[in-house]
Design a protein around this motif. Structure first.
Motif, PDB file in Angstrom:
ATOM      1  N   SER A  50     -11.284   2.992  24.191  1.00 21.96           N
ATOM      2  CA  SER A  50     -11.280   1.604  23.737  1.00 21.96           C
ATOM      3  C   SER A  50      -9.841   1.102  23.755  1.00 21.96           C
ATOM      4  O   SER A  50      -8.904   1.875  23.622  1.00 21.96           O
ATOM      5  N   VAL A  51      -9.696  -0.201  23.941  1.00 18.80           N
ATOM      6  CA  VAL A  51      -8.368  -0.812  23.976  1.00 18.80           C
ATOM      7  C   VAL A  51      -8.344  -1.974  23.001  1.00 18.80           C
ATOM      8  O   VAL A  51      -9.310  -2.724  22.886  1.00 18.80           O
ATOM      9  N   THR A  52      -7.245  -2.094  22.272  1.00 17.67           N
ATOM     10  CA  THR A  52      -7.063  -3.195  21.336  1.00 17.67           C
ATOM     11  C   THR A  52      -5.675  -3.797  21.524  1.00 17.67           C
ATOM     12  O   THR A  52      -4.722  -3.096  21.863  1.00 17.67           O
ATOM     13  N   VAL A  53      -5.591  -5.097  21.285  1.00 18.52           N
ATOM     14  CA  VAL A  53      -4.303  -5.794  21.334  1.00 18.52           C
ATOM     15  C   VAL A  53      -3.651  -5.624  19.977  1.00 18.52           C
ATOM     16  O   VAL A  53      -4.229  -5.973  18.948  1.00 18.52           O
ATOM     17  N   GLU A  54      -2.447  -5.057  19.965  1.00 18.01           N
ATOM     18  CA  GLU A  54      -1.722  -4.845  18.712  1.00 18.01           C
ATOM     19  C   GLU A  54      -0.840  -6.022  18.342  1.00 18.01           C
ATOM     20  O   GLU A  54      -0.734  -6.372  17.173  1.00 18.01           O
ATOM     21  N   ALA A  55      -0.185  -6.615  19.336  1.00 12.84           N
ATOM     22  CA  ALA A  55       0.727  -7.730  19.045  1.00 12.84           C
ATOM     23  C   ALA A  55       1.018  -8.507  20.319  1.00 12.84           C
ATOM     24  O   ALA A  55       0.930  -7.978  21.420  1.00 12.84           O
ATOM     25  N   VAL A  56       1.353  -9.770  20.131  1.00 10.15           N
ATOM     26  CA  VAL A  56       1.831 -10.624  21.220  1.00 10.15           C
ATOM     27  C   VAL A  56       3.199 -11.132  20.793  1.00 10.15           C
ATOM     28  O   VAL A  56       3.321 -11.828  19.789  1.00 10.15           O
ATOM     29  N   GLU A  57       4.217 -10.750  21.552  1.00  7.55           N
ATOM     30  CA  GLU A  57       5.584 -11.142  21.231  1.00  7.55           C
ATOM     31  C   GLU A  57       6.086 -12.106  22.304  1.00  7.55           C
ATOM     32  O   GLU A  57       5.980 -11.820  23.485  1.00  7.55           O
ATOM     33  N   ARG A 104      -2.608   6.072  22.818  1.00  3.91           N
ATOM     34  CA  ARG A 104      -1.441   5.793  23.661  1.00  3.91           C
ATOM     35  C   ARG A 104      -1.147   4.308  23.581  1.00  3.91           C
ATOM     36  O   ARG A 104      -2.062   3.488  23.463  1.00  3.91           O
ATOM     37  N   HIS A 105       0.119   3.965  23.656  1.00  8.17           N
ATOM     38  CA  HIS A 105       0.551   2.576  23.534  1.00  8.17           C
ATOM     39  C   HIS A 105       1.187   2.120  24.842  1.00  8.17           C
ATOM     40  O   HIS A 105       1.836   2.903  25.535  1.00  8.17           O
ATOM     41  N   GLY A 106       1.009   0.843  25.143  1.00  7.73           N
ATOM     42  CA  GLY A 106       1.596   0.251  26.333  1.00  7.73           C
ATOM     43  C   GLY A 106       1.770  -1.243  26.131  1.00  7.73           C
ATOM     44  O   GLY A 106       1.434  -1.779  25.072  1.00  7.73           O
ATOM     45  N   ALA A 107       2.269  -1.908  27.167  1.00  2.00           N
ATOM     46  CA  ALA A 107       2.499  -3.352  27.055  1.00  2.00           C
ATOM     47  C   ALA A 107       2.334  -4.011  28.415  1.00  2.00           C
ATOM     48  O   ALA A 107       2.683  -3.443  29.446  1.00  2.00           O
ATOM     49  N   PHE A 108       1.810  -5.243  28.381  1.00  2.00           N
ATOM     50  CA  PHE A 108       1.747  -6.116  29.538  1.00  2.00           C
ATOM     51  C   PHE A 108       2.845  -7.161  29.386  1.00  2.00           C
ATOM     52  O   PHE A 108       3.140  -7.596  28.270  1.00  2.00           O
ATOM     53  N   VAL A 109       3.401  -7.588  30.508  1.00  2.00           N
ATOM     54  CA  VAL A 109       4.406  -8.648  30.472  1.00  2.00           C
ATOM     55  C   VAL A 109       3.862  -9.819  31.288  1.00  2.00           C
ATOM     56  O   VAL A 109       3.574  -9.680  32.480  1.00  2.00           O
ATOM     57  N   PHE A 110       3.702 -10.954  30.628  1.00  2.00           N
ATOM     58  CA  PHE A 110       3.261 -12.185  31.267  1.00  2.00           C
ATOM     59  C   PHE A 110       4.447 -13.139  31.311  1.00  2.00           C
ATOM     60  O   PHE A 110       5.062 -13.415  30.278  1.00  2.00           O
ATOM     61  N   PRO A 111       4.771 -13.703  32.473  1.00  2.00           N
ATOM     62  CA  PRO A 111       5.904 -14.616  32.544  1.00  2.00           C
ATOM     63  C   PRO A 111       5.671 -15.907  31.761  1.00  2.00           C
ATOM     64  O   PRO A 111       6.609 -16.517  31.277  1.00  2.00           O
ATOM     65  N   ASP A 112       4.422 -16.314  31.596  1.00  2.00           N
ATOM     66  CA  ASP A 112       4.107 -17.524  30.826  1.00  2.00           C
ATOM     67  C   ASP A 112       4.069 -17.150  29.350  1.00  2.00           C
ATOM     68  O   ASP A 112       3.334 -16.268  28.930  1.00  2.00           O
ATOM     69  N   ASP A 114       2.909 -18.801  26.880  1.00  2.00           N
ATOM     70  CA  ASP A 114       1.812 -19.400  26.121  1.00  2.00           C
ATOM     71  C   ASP A 114       0.581 -18.493  26.148  1.00  2.00           C
ATOM     72  O   ASP A 114      -0.495 -18.890  26.600  1.00  2.00           O
ATOM     73  N   ILE A 115       0.702 -17.310  25.643  1.00  2.00           N
ATOM     74  CA  ILE A 115      -0.418 -16.372  25.583  1.00  2.00           C
ATOM     75  C   ILE A 115      -1.053 -16.486  24.207  1.00  2.00           C
ATOM     76  O   ILE A 115      -0.387 -16.325  23.189  1.00  2.00           O
TER      77      ILE A 115
END
Length: 130
Positions: A50-57, A104-112, A114-115
């Protein structure tokens, strides 16, 4: 007689030495028996991810979406791919290995920048069993 010496044989060991040796032998035999029993009858559940969003920075270069991948199963998963979609932008990352009952932890990088977490869709894409 002054010139004769008496040698101890292997059977003349102290009793405590025999007791400790016997306890060690029983402990090792029990451990081996337990491991064989677990290997033959132990139920191991396949990977359940399962995957969960921990934070949006939000930052200067865009938004960083931190995620956690959890394996609720007993067996490990390798090559775990995770996809994130926000509107038209899609990102994916791959975790090389997620052990059983691990996170396990990871991160996506979005250039916009406004997520919005409520409109962000994350999902497990697939995995292989090592």
């Amino acid at each position: 007689m002054p010139g004769t010496t008496k040698r101890k044989s292997a059977n003349d060991r102290p009793l405590v030495e025999w007791i400790v040796g016997g306890i060690a032998c029983v402990a090792i035999a029990g451990l081996v028996g337990f491991l064989v029993f677990q290997a033959l009858t132990g139920d191991s559940r396949p990977p359940r991810l399962s995957v969960t969003v921990e934070a949006v920075e939000r930052g200067e270069s865009g938004a960083v979406v931190r995620v956690a991948v959890r394996n609720h199963g007993d067996r490990a998963a390798a090559g775990v791919t995770v996809h994130a979609v926000d509107g038209g932008a899609e990102r994916s990352i791959e975790f090389d290995y997620v052990a059983g009952h691990a996170v396990r932890h990871g991160a996506f990088v979005f250039p916009d920048a406004d997520i919005a977490p409520d409109r962000l869709a994350v999902a497990i894409g697939g995995f292989v069993e090592p």
